[in-house]
Design an enzyme around this catalytic site. Structure first.
Site, short mmCIF file in Angstrom:
data_model
loop_
_atom_site.label_atom_id
_atom_site.label_comp_id
_atom_site.label_asym_id
_atom_site.label_seq_id
_atom_site.Cartn_x
_atom_site.Cartn_y
_atom_site.Cartn_z
N GLN A 1 -0.63 -14.71 -3.03
CA GLN A 1 0.39 -15.18 -2.08
C GLN A 1 1.21 -16.35 -2.65
O GLN A 1 2.19 -16.76 -2.04
CB GLN A 1 -0.26 -15.61 -0.76
CG GLN A 1 -0.94 -14.48 -0.01
CD GLN A 1 0.06 -13.47 0.60
OE1 GLN A 1 1.27 -13.66 0.59
NE2 GLN A 1 -0.47 -12.37 1.12
N ALA B 1 2.44 -7.19 -7.74
CA ALA B 1 3.91 -7.16 -7.73
C ALA B 1 4.50 -7.03 -6.33
O ALA B 1 5.58 -7.55 -6.06
CB ALA B 1 4.40 -5.99 -8.59
N HIS B 2 3.77 -6.36 -5.43
CA HIS B 2 4.44 -5.97 -4.18
C HIS B 2 4.66 -7.11 -3.19
O HIS B 2 5.37 -6.94 -2.21
CB HIS B 2 3.71 -4.80 -3.52
CG HIS B 2 2.39 -5.11 -2.90
ND1 HIS B 2 2.26 -5.44 -1.58
CD2 HIS B 2 1.13 -5.13 -3.40
CE1 HIS B 2 0.98 -5.63 -1.29
NE2 HIS B 2 0.26 -5.45 -2.39
N THR C 1 -3.50 5.79 -18.13
CA THR C 1 -2.14 5.69 -18.70
C THR C 1 -1.39 4.54 -18.03
O THR C 1 -1.31 4.46 -16.81
CB THR C 1 -1.38 7.03 -18.46
OG1 THR C 1 -2.15 8.06 -19.04
CG2 THR C 1 0.00 7.00 -19.07
N CYS D 1 -10.76 -8.35 9.57
CA CYS D 1 -12.11 -8.92 9.46
C CYS D 1 -12.53 -8.99 8.00
O CYS D 1 -12.15 -8.17 7.19
CB CYS D 1 -13.11 -8.04 10.19
SG CYS D 1 -12.70 -7.87 11.91
C1 LIG Z 1 -4.54 -13.06 -0.83
C2 LIG Z 1 -4.59 -11.61 -1.21
N1 LIG Z 1 -5.43 -11.22 -2.17
C3 LIG Z 1 -5.49 -9.93 -2.56
C4 LIG Z 1 -4.70 -8.97 -1.99
C5 LIG Z 1 -4.80 -7.55 -2.47
O1 LIG Z 1 -3.63 -7.19 -3.18
P1 LIG Z 1 -3.26 -5.67 -3.47
O2 LIG Z 1 -2.62 -5.14 -2.23
O3 LIG Z 1 -2.31 -5.71 -4.63
O4 LIG Z 1 -4.51 -4.95 -3.83
C6 LIG Z 1 -3.80 -9.34 -0.98
C7 LIG Z 1 -2.96 -8.33 -0.32
O5 LIG Z 1 -2.92 -8.23 0.88
C8 LIG Z 1 -3.75 -10.70 -0.57
O6 LIG Z 1 -2.93 -11.12 0.40
#
Ligand SMILES: Cc1ncc(COP(=O)(O)O)c(C=O)c1O
Length: 403
Positions: free
Chosen positions: A184, A205-206, A241, A339
């Site tokens: 974050q 990345a997202h 890959t 949760c």
């Molecule tokens: C603090 C945190 N860690 C890990 C993740 C997991 O990321 P990803 O969706 O790329 O697996 C998220 C995604 O919601 C997140 O907010």
């Protein structure tokens, strides 16, 4: 097929869940899909072109994160990166104690569950009402049998930014590797992993306008890792890959996010959009802030608002229901009450484990609401948010028990 009209994003206030791809990212990826789609391991020209793009993207990401390109391992997202960090390192050393906080993302707690089955112990560093870890308690835990520390840097549900510099210093002095879930934070703060001195860092990345399906683990040289997916790719540390096109999108997203931060003196301008909105929301009856105060620039994610919502009579309202009602008014937010996968001290299931860890009473733990902003928004888009929340709250208030 004619190109799709651009989507109206003015009601999308859920950046911490995921963010829409930036235009520049879509362009870079479309070009890469046409010209560098091949298998980067192939020895022919098609493969070499894909390999060049992959390595160029790795180099750009490394530079932007203050790391060496040799230290970046691409994987499918942060969940996988976190698993590779924790299970990978644990696989190379004898079982011991892992220290985490009670406000970790479920990706971490899921990996910890596996470690527990492998003979590891877990200890939780307590957090205060804002979600900030207790540094004294952490330092007391940095003795045998502790062999690894993993902390969420920017908490997704309540917006807390942990004081990483002192944490990293304490871990380094104790000779204990530190993994950081930076999901974050990356894109909202300039990150210099070398200066921070973290050993392992996961990001994806997202959350910053890049594609879904790619993340990375930064693993400092000298930290041993047991691959979790076998294969020759990524230096033998992650088989499969490589997704060169996604890597190019990731690099473009981080470059654009970093340029935006640099244009604003290293600060995320989203805080300037967030603060007036939050001030208006906090004037509504029954609405209070969870997590750190927005004035705490170093302590709270700049694009993040987390609320606990009650009726005017003080009866906590269900966050998930507020989310549904806000969406009926065209606003996409989240309840932030996912949760935790494993039981941390005091957890009893239902509601938010994070709010519980912050000391909220059980009755309020399902009343969280998260609003998270992104660079596609402007202040005019946010004008209607307080009114919409007030309407959703009133609708629920009249149907809440105890009204
Ligand atoms: C603090 C945190 N860690 C890990 C993740 C997991 O990321 P990803 O969706 O790329 O697996 C998220 C995604 O919601 C997140 O907010």
């Amino acid at each position: 097929m004619p190109p799709e009209a651009p989507q109206d994003l003015s009601g999308y206030l859920d950046a911490c869940a995921t963010s829409p791809p930036r235009e520049g990212v879509l362009k870079v990826m479309a070009a890469a899909h046409r010209s560098a789609w091949a298998n980067p391991s192939s020895l022919h020209g098609f493969g070499l072109r894909a390999s060049e793009l992959l390595e160029r993207s790795r180099g750009r990401l490394a530079e932007l994160l203050g790391a060496s390109q040799h230290d970046l391992i691409f994987c499918s997202g942060a969940s996988e990166a976190i698993h590779l960090a924790l299970l990978g390192l644990a696989g190379m050393i004898p079982p011991g104690r892992l220290v985490i906080s009670p406000v970790e993302h479920p990706a971490t707690t899921a990996a910890v569950e596996t470690l527990l089955r492998q003979g590891w112990e877990v200890a939780w560093v307590p957090v205060d009402r804002r979600g900030v870890i207790d540094l004294i308690a952490l330092s007391e835990l940095l003795v045998p049998p502790t062999r690894l520390v993993s902390l969420i840097w920017g908490q997704s549900e309540v917006g807390t930014i942990q004081p990483l510099e002192p944490v990293s210093r304490l871990c380094r002095n104790a000779g204990i590797p530190l993994h950081v879930d930076a999901v974050q934070v990356v894109g909202h703060r300039l990150v210099d992993a070398d200066a921070l001195g973290v050993d392992l860092l996961s990001c994806t990345a997202h959350k910053l306008g890049g594609p879904r399906g790619i993340g990375l683990l930064l693993c400092r040289r000298g930290i041993p890792l047991l691959p979790q997916i076998g294969g020759v790719q990524e230096g033998g540390l992650r088989g499969g890959t490589e997704a060169g096109v996604l890597a190019a999108g990731f690099a473009q997203a981080l470059e654009e996010a970093s340029e935006r931060l640099l244009r604003h003196g290293g600060q995320d301008p989203l805080a300037g959009l967030r603060d007036p909105l939050l001030a208006r929301l906090l004037k509504l009856p029954g609405v209070s802030l969870s997590g750190p105060a927005p004035e705490d620039r170093e302590g709270r994610l700049p694009h993040h608002i987390s609320l606990v919502v009650s009726s005017e009579a003080g009866v906590p309202l269900p966050g998930r229901e507020l989310v549904r009602r806000l969406w009926r008014q065209g606003l996409a937010v989240s309840s932030g009450s996912a949760c935790s996968a494993i039981a941390s001290p005091g957890s009893r299931g239902g509601g938010s484990a994070v709010l519980r860890a912050l000391g909220y009473p059980e009755s309020q733990c399902a009343s969280g609401l998260r609003i998270s902003l992104g660079p596609w928004l402007c202040s005019a888009d946010l004008e209607r948010v307080p009114g919409a929340l007030e309407q959703a709250r009133r609708e629920l208030e009249t149907s809440a028990p105890g009204h």
